[in-house]
Design an enzyme around this catalytic site. Sequence first.
Site, PDB file in Angstrom:
ATOM      1  N   SER A  57       4.311   2.214   8.125  1.00  0.00           N
ATOM      2  CA  SER A  57       4.104   0.876   7.460  1.00  0.00           C
ATOM      3  C   SER A  57       4.671   0.731   6.725  1.00  0.00           C
ATOM      4  O   SER A  57       5.707   0.891   5.702  1.00  0.00           O
ATOM      5  CB  SER A  57       3.041   1.712   6.586  1.00  0.00           C
ATOM      6  OG  SER A  57       1.720   1.498   7.025  1.00  0.00           O
ATOM      7  N   HIS A 116       0.744  -1.247  -0.037  1.00  0.00           N
ATOM      8  CA  HIS A 116      -0.152  -0.029  -0.267  1.00  0.00           C
ATOM      9  C   HIS A 116       1.182   1.444   0.122  1.00  0.00           C
ATOM     10  O   HIS A 116       0.242   2.116  -0.171  1.00  0.00           O
ATOM     11  CB  HIS A 116      -1.357   0.161   0.968  1.00  0.00           C
ATOM     12  CG  HIS A 116      -0.849   0.639   1.756  1.00  0.00           C
ATOM     13  ND1 HIS A 116      -0.456  -0.392   3.286  1.00  0.00           N
ATOM     14  CD2 HIS A 116       0.036   1.668   3.084  1.00  0.00           C
ATOM     15  CE1 HIS A 116       0.224  -0.091   4.503  1.00  0.00           C
ATOM     16  NE2 HIS A 116       0.578   1.399   4.479  1.00  0.00           N
ATOM     17  N   ASP A 174      -0.141  -7.487   2.116  1.00  0.00           N
ATOM     18  CA  ASP A 174       0.361  -6.190   1.797  1.00  0.00           C
ATOM     19  C   ASP A 174       2.014  -6.086   1.695  1.00  0.00           C
ATOM     20  O   ASP A 174       2.427  -5.981   2.977  1.00  0.00           O
ATOM     21  CB  ASP A 174      -0.090  -5.114   3.068  1.00  0.00           C
ATOM     22  CG  ASP A 174       0.247  -3.463   2.822  1.00  0.00           C
ATOM     23  OD1 ASP A 174       0.535  -3.364   1.719  1.00  0.00           O
ATOM     24  OD2 ASP A 174       0.128  -2.623   3.863  1.00  0.00           O
TER      25      ASP A 174
HETATM   26  N1  ARG Z   1      -1.497   2.567   7.360  1.00  0.00           N
HETATM   27  C1  ARG Z   1      -0.374   2.831   8.779  1.00  0.00           C
HETATM   28  C2  ARG Z   1       0.953   2.949   6.983  1.00  0.00           C
HETATM   29  O1  ARG Z   1       0.479   3.356   6.100  1.00  0.00           O
HETATM   30  C3  ARG Z   1       0.241   1.729   9.456  1.00  0.00           C
HETATM   31  C4  ARG Z   1      -1.060   1.460  10.212  1.00  0.00           C
HETATM   32  C5  ARG Z   1      -0.743   0.872  11.593  1.00  0.00           C
HETATM   33  N2  ARG Z   1      -1.682   0.554  12.368  1.00  0.00           N
HETATM   34  C6  ARG Z   1      -1.355   0.441  13.580  1.00  0.00           C
HETATM   35  N3  ARG Z   1      -2.554   0.562  14.287  1.00  0.00           N
HETATM   36  N4  ARG Z   1      -0.150  -0.389  13.786  1.00  0.00           N
HETATM   37  O2  ARG Z   1       1.825   3.404   7.745  1.00  0.00           O
END
Ligand code: ARG
Length: 584
Positions: free
Chosen positions: A533, A387, A435
């Site tokens: 992420s 992503h 992902d």
């Molecule tokens: N989707 C997030 C990013 O793009 C990461 C989120 C992780 N969230 C969590 N509660 N651990 O950086």
Amino acid sequence: MLLSGWIFLIQSKPKHKDKHGHDGPNGKRGKPVMREKTRMKYADIIADIFFAETPDDDDDDDDRRNSDWILDLQDLNGQCNPNPCLNNGVCKEKGRRNYKCDCPKPFRGRKCDKGPKACRKGRCGRGECVLTSSPPFYECKCKQPFQPPDCKRVSLCERNPCKNGGQCIRDGNDFDCQCPKGFRGRFCRVGPADCYVNDGETYRGLVSETEDGFECLHWNSHFILEKGTDPFSSFEDKDGLGPHNFCRNPDGEPRPWCFFRRGRRLFWDYCNVTACPEPTNVVPTNFVTSNPPPTSATPSSTALPTATQVPTPTAKPSVAEAQQFLTCGSPQQRKAFTRIFGGLKVSPGGIPWQVSVQEKPKNSLKPYKHICGGVLISSCWVLTAAHCIDKNKDLQVIAGSLSLDKVEPSAQTIKVENAIAHENYRETPQAVFNDIALLRLKGNEGFCANETQLVKTACLPDVQFPDGMECTISGWGATESSDYGSNHMLEADVLLINQEKCSEPSIYGSVLDNSMFCAGYLQGGVDSCQGDSGGPLTCKPNSTSIVYGLVSWGDKCGAKNKPGVYTRVTEFLGWIKSKMQASP
Ligand code: ARG
């Protein structure tokens, strides 16, 4: 990252607020605001929850609340693995679901996390309790203007607290020291020749404030022990430590640092110390008398590596280069441990496989911006989250840097030649599936990133790890105190959570599939967050760090029953291999 409410990845460097609770002028990115704003004034001391009077006997309740949720909420297998006992406590299994810690003196508590009773809550009024070796085994270090012995009475400038001829000036409930020329610090203690050489290992000066103006804790503070760290047994080079709160560098950091406290949380940071002017063989003066000054300024063996040049694409790799990245998963040896507590700023070389993945609009002249973390798994390949990839963007990675706001000499900036997202990557409002992505870096004949003390690869897993195992996450993502992320790479420890448990209706229900797993704490607190992420979750079954997960998603950050969800790398070993072989 949020730890304990931050990690959102790790215990974050706090964002600084001024007296009125607003962000400082540079608050967003955690840059230091003026010292005046952060130093504790009378009103702050009164408002500090640390000094709130609570009855003594709730000590152990607190303890239970803080540590037993793991047992209550997770399905752990062997209770003694990982060892839950702090301060070198020895763990003994008790039945199938319980354990007992045998604590070395003077520790106690279910997890040996309580220091000696001498420093019970409230004993030192508005002051820090420090431990001493003779009866009554404690001493109160009062926050001025509170006075010894029990830090309950206030006196302003009655006995001049300012040193070196400083003048004490009253200002309402507060006072200020007006220092004579050349002297500085809250009490004018720091003289003009107070400076450190090299990495400050030999520094014995009197600075006792962090770069952002927080007052250092005494090295023998009860509070540090209570958090599970004993500076006097944890660091290799304890010579400079003592019953004082001066900045020191006992563990190979790049410069002197100290512990400090906000509320009931323990942090550390570098100090507001000046480097000695070159040449460096001047012996600094103004030392603490019990610590004789060093006789020579020997170069530090732990100095950071100097600038490493990423080879130009035309250069042929040398034999030495071909010998690179032969071992994975071994961070730079630190002089002693630097894992101090829960989660903290990463020290140089601590997580050498973590990279920052950055993007800019395709073919534009705009600057690259951090979007995600990534993990170096070979000289030319980085694992990240699918992503994070946008086909309309140019990508680059930065390896070997702890800080995102300044270009460190150790940093290697490498363009991404090709970004390969998993073919079955899919996002729904409930979850993110498969992902994972690989970034093929630009380089020459299998040589892209250059192995240094601060740039190394993590190993790929070959087996599943048990539920309850403690693993490490890291990144520059959002923290509880900053939505914009942290400037300094942060790390924290999280526990692998049983998949069935995490699929309970109160947690994530039936959305989880085999391409992901949960890690963190069901009680909330420590977690990864936006900006983390693609970064690593590494586990260390023996001495080698293995990238077991990639930060993927989660419902909010650090929320109760909403742990972080990570890409399950073991599910993608075949995919990784095939992609890497297709473009060697
Ligand atoms: N989707 C997030 C990013 O793009 C990461 C989120 C992780 N969230 C969590 N509660 N651990 O950086």
